[in-house]
Write a protein that holds these residues in place. Structure first.
Motif, PDB file in Angstrom:
ATOM      1  N   TYR A  16       1.084  -1.076   0.186  1.00 57.34           N
ATOM      2  CA  TYR A  16      -0.315   0.050   0.016  1.00 57.34           C
ATOM      3  C   TYR A  16       0.924   1.064   0.113  1.00 57.34           C
ATOM      4  N   ASN A  17       2.266   1.348   0.933  1.00 57.33           N
ATOM      5  CA  ASN A  17       2.848   2.015   1.058  1.00 57.33           C
ATOM      6  C   ASN A  17       3.353   2.422  -0.710  1.00 57.33           C
ATOM      7  N   ALA A  18       4.182   1.620  -0.945  1.00 59.43           N
ATOM      8  CA  ALA A  18       4.588   1.816  -2.684  1.00 59.43           C
ATOM      9  C   ALA A  18       3.664   2.002  -3.879  1.00 59.43           C
ATOM     10  N   ALA A  19       2.190   1.542  -4.539  1.00 57.83           N
ATOM     11  CA  ALA A  19       1.815   1.914  -4.005  1.00 57.83           C
ATOM     12  C   ALA A  19       1.460   3.549  -4.138  1.00 57.83           C
ATOM     13  N   ALA A  20       1.233   4.406  -3.178  1.00 57.22           N
ATOM     14  CA  ALA A  20       0.979   5.362  -2.434  1.00 57.22           C
ATOM     15  C   ALA A  20       2.378   6.110  -3.062  1.00 57.22           C
ATOM     16  N   ALA A  21       2.883   6.110  -3.136  1.00 55.13           N
ATOM     17  CA  ALA A  21       4.396   7.255  -3.839  1.00 55.13           C
ATOM     18  C   ALA A  21       4.782   7.075  -4.949  1.00 55.13           C
ATOM     19  N   ASN A  67      -1.081   9.230   2.370  1.00 58.82           N
ATOM     20  CA  ASN A  67      -0.909   7.446   2.772  1.00 58.82           C
ATOM     21  C   ASN A  67      -1.762   7.832   3.992  1.00 58.82           C
ATOM     22  N   LEU A  68      -3.099   7.050   5.159  1.00 56.08           N
ATOM     23  CA  LEU A  68      -2.569   6.671   6.328  1.00 56.08           C
ATOM     24  C   LEU A  68      -2.633   5.767   6.791  1.00 56.08           C
ATOM     25  N   GLY A  69      -2.792   5.933   8.443  1.00 55.33           N
ATOM     26  CA  GLY A  69      -1.943   5.173   8.861  1.00 55.33           C
ATOM     27  C   GLY A  69      -3.166   3.590   9.381  1.00 55.33           C
ATOM     28  N   PHE A  70      -2.775   2.677   9.318  1.00 53.77           N
ATOM     29  CA  PHE A  70      -2.796   0.990   8.825  1.00 53.77           C
ATOM     30  C   PHE A  70      -4.280   1.208   9.890  1.00 53.77           C
ATOM     31  N   ILE A  71      -4.514   1.833  10.581  1.00 51.14           N
ATOM     32  CA  ILE A  71      -5.727   1.338  12.179  1.00 51.14           C
ATOM     33  C   ILE A  71      -6.565   2.953  11.427  1.00 51.14           C
TER      34      ILE A  71
END
Length: 409
Positions: A87-92, A107-111
């Motif tokens: 998810y972080n890679a897709a956001a970047a 980029n939202l936190g997991f919670i």
């Protein structure tokens, strides 16, 4: 197609619930072709009331004290099945494509992402990160006070019927105009005219003055508590699972074990999710409603205050698991958090687990022999109950209450 004026977060949830198409487009016109999120300026919603929402529209979802735009909300929904690193890679990657346009996906936190996805898919009607709708009551009152034409009265009644659920689309209000209105007990007894009861206060004043000082103080305190803003939604407790491949409890089998008391091997149902939640009634904390526990395998996306919500840590005895924890030393960690080791019945726990002593509960389960081949699986529930009883004792000692989490553990 005109840009829809309703709340974008609520509209997106309605379309997802209806299973209708959501098309990112570079135009707000109906039938515009689908484009990538980096080129899209609108979301076209093809439900009963087709509409378009701007990608840069702010929503009621709050992250880091700032409203999150619709593009970031829809991006999180599209990538809801991705693990945290993907998810972080897709956001970047998307932010790199958006660089020229001057926009950026948050980029939202997991919670935060878990709460958002749970709310969008309709599994929960509340979220600690979503502000409630405002102005619905005012909109209903304004509609009721409008000129009493037939269409206007129908629209006002429809808006009042939807109070608290978002503003009703005028086109739906015109459809409701053809419905037969049914009266209820309140309508029969009170009618449609609002009744002013302010005169009752003057009549009650002589009686209130005769009360004793203690009674007056009690009334004042009660009135103050009723006028204060209600307690915030209780944060969900967190359980950390071991990411080790040798762990008997992984994301793929944790829910069936902790909720249903049924153990299956972790490779029997491969799972790509990075988080999930289970429910359990913790009677000594809140006997009237189940608590939702968030299960994750690592604290990579933790904010500092999340550690106060950690209720248990499952471990295999391998100390590399704690490298990125707030307390990387196991002896210090298990002074603050309850440890749990799940192993095969009849095998001794690893030496590190035995060295950590009573701070780590050893919960044995019978070896897996295959579906339908093992008649001793009934003892899985015994292991699960011992785990939950230990977690409950730890939560009560740390200060969990039915309306709040502890401020420190």
């Amino acid at each position: 197609m005109a840009v829809n004026e309703q709340d974008p977060l609520l509209r997106l949830r309605q379309v997802i619930a209806a299973g209708q198409a959501i098309v990112p487009s570079a135009s707000s016109e109906a039938g515009s072709p689908e484009v990538g999120l980096a080129q899209a300026s609108h979301l076209l919603l093809a439900d009963a009331a087709p509409s378009a929402l701007r990608m840069d529209a702010p929503t009621r979802f709050i992250s880091s004290d700032q409203p999150v735009d619709l593009r970031s909300i829809y991006f999180a929904w599209l990538n809801r099945e991705l693990a945290i690193p993907e998810y972080n890679a897709a956001a970047a990657t998307l932010n790199a494509e958006l660089g020229a346009a001057g926009a950026r996906v948050q980029n939202l936190g997991f919670i935060e992402r878990l709460d958002l996805i749970t709310w969008l898919e309709g599994a929960s009607d509340e979220s600690e990160y979503i502000k409630p709708l405002v102005g619905d009551a005012e909109a209903a009152a304004a509609a009721a006070a409008a000129p009493a034409t037939k269409a206007g009265a129908a629209a006002a009644a429809a808006v009042q019927a939807r109070s608290g659920k978002g503003t009703l689309d005028p086109r739906l209000a015109s459809i409701y105009d053809g419905e037969r209105r049914m009266g209820d007990r309140n309508t029969v007894l009170r009618g449609v005219k609002p009744t002013d009861f302010s005169h009752v206060r003057k009549l009650a004043e002589p009686f209130l003055q005769r009360k004793t000082q203690s009674t007056a103080s009690l009334v004042a305190n009660t009135a103050l508590s009723l006028n204060q803003k209600g307690p915030q939604r209780r944060p969900d407790p967190i359980i950390l699972l071991s990411p080790s491949a040798s762990s008997l409890l992984r994301m793929s089998n944790a829910r069936s074990f902790l909720e249903d008391g049924k153990f299956v091997p972790p490779d029997a149902g491969a799972s790509t999710v990075s988080m999930l939640h289970v429910q359990r009634v913790i009677r000594s904390v809140d006997p009237h409603r189940p608590m939702r526990f968030i299960l994750v395998e690592g604290p990579e996306q933790f904010k500092p205050e999340y550690w106060n919500r950690v209720a248990a840590v499952f471990t295999t005895g391998q100390t590399w698991q704690f490298k990125n924890y707030k307390w990387s030393n196991p002896n210090e960690l298990f002074k603050h958090v309850q440890g749990i080791f799940v192993g095969w019945r009849g095998d001794l726990p690893p030496d590190p687990v035995r060295d950590w002593g009573h701070r780590v509960l050893a919960a044995p389960v019978d070896r897996w022999r295959g579906h339908g081949l093992d008649s001793s699986r009934f003892r899985d529930k015994e292991a699960v109950e011992s785990i939950w009883n230990t977690i409950e004792l730890n939560m009560r000692s740390k200060g969990w209450r039915k309306d709040a989490a502890p401020t420190a553990i």
